[in-house]
Design an enzyme around this catalytic site. Sequence first.
Site, PDB file in Angstrom:
ATOM      1  N   VAL A 160       0.863  -1.183   0.000  1.00  0.00           N
ATOM      2  CA  VAL A 160       0.000   0.000   0.000  1.00  0.00           C
ATOM      3  C   VAL A 160       0.901   1.235   0.000  1.00  0.00           C
ATOM      4  O   VAL A 160       1.719   1.427   0.908  1.00  0.00           O
ATOM      5  CB  VAL A 160      -0.936   0.013   1.230  1.00  0.00           C
ATOM      6  CG1 VAL A 160      -1.766   1.294   1.256  1.00  0.00           C
ATOM      7  CG2 VAL A 160      -1.839  -1.217   1.233  1.00  0.00           C
ATOM      8  N   HIS A 189       2.428   3.741   6.334  1.00  0.00           N
ATOM      9  CA  HIS A 189       1.814   3.099   7.495  1.00  0.00           C
ATOM     10  C   HIS A 189       2.901   2.395   8.287  1.00  0.00           C
ATOM     11  O   HIS A 189       3.855   1.864   7.727  1.00  0.00           O
ATOM     12  CB  HIS A 189       0.715   2.120   7.068  1.00  0.00           C
ATOM     13  CG  HIS A 189       1.158   1.156   6.017  1.00  0.00           C
ATOM     14  ND1 HIS A 189       1.289   1.511   4.698  1.00  0.00           N
ATOM     15  CD2 HIS A 189       1.519  -0.136   6.094  1.00  0.00           C
ATOM     16  CE1 HIS A 189       1.702   0.475   4.000  1.00  0.00           C
ATOM     17  NE2 HIS A 189       1.866  -0.552   4.821  1.00  0.00           N
TER      18      HIS A 189
END
Length: 106
Positions: A92, A96
């Site tokens: 992704v 994160h």
Amino acid sequence: MNDCIFCQIRDGKIQAKFFYQDEDVMVFPDIHPRAKTHLLIVPKKHIPEFIFVEDENLREKLFHTVQQIINQAGLKDNRYQIRINGGGLQDVDHLHIHLLGPITAA
Ligand code: 5GP
Ligand code: ZN
């Protein structure tokens, strides 16, 4: 970033059960947990990956949030691991920080 999964979670277009959120960061469980606790600590702003964090305040905020979540998730003395994938290793492309624990022996 319309097609970004984590932007869609931020915007409520994809469901996630938030563990914590404020104006800058959100924390929710990974959909495919690789430990009993597997949380993702994510800036709300779309930053593609770790190397692109330029805002000092955000850097500090992320660091501090990770520390707080370690406590709140009961991982302080419980074999936690922090992981950031980048440079193409990530799936992704919205920064994160994985927080996993307790990590048990393989
Ligand atoms: P990466 O390999 O990019 O560091 O990790 C991306 C993580 O996001 C993976 O561990 C994956 O399971 C998680 N993930 C992907 N899509 C979703 C989703 O829609 N919701 C949640 N909660 N996690 C997701
Ligand atoms: Zn995004």
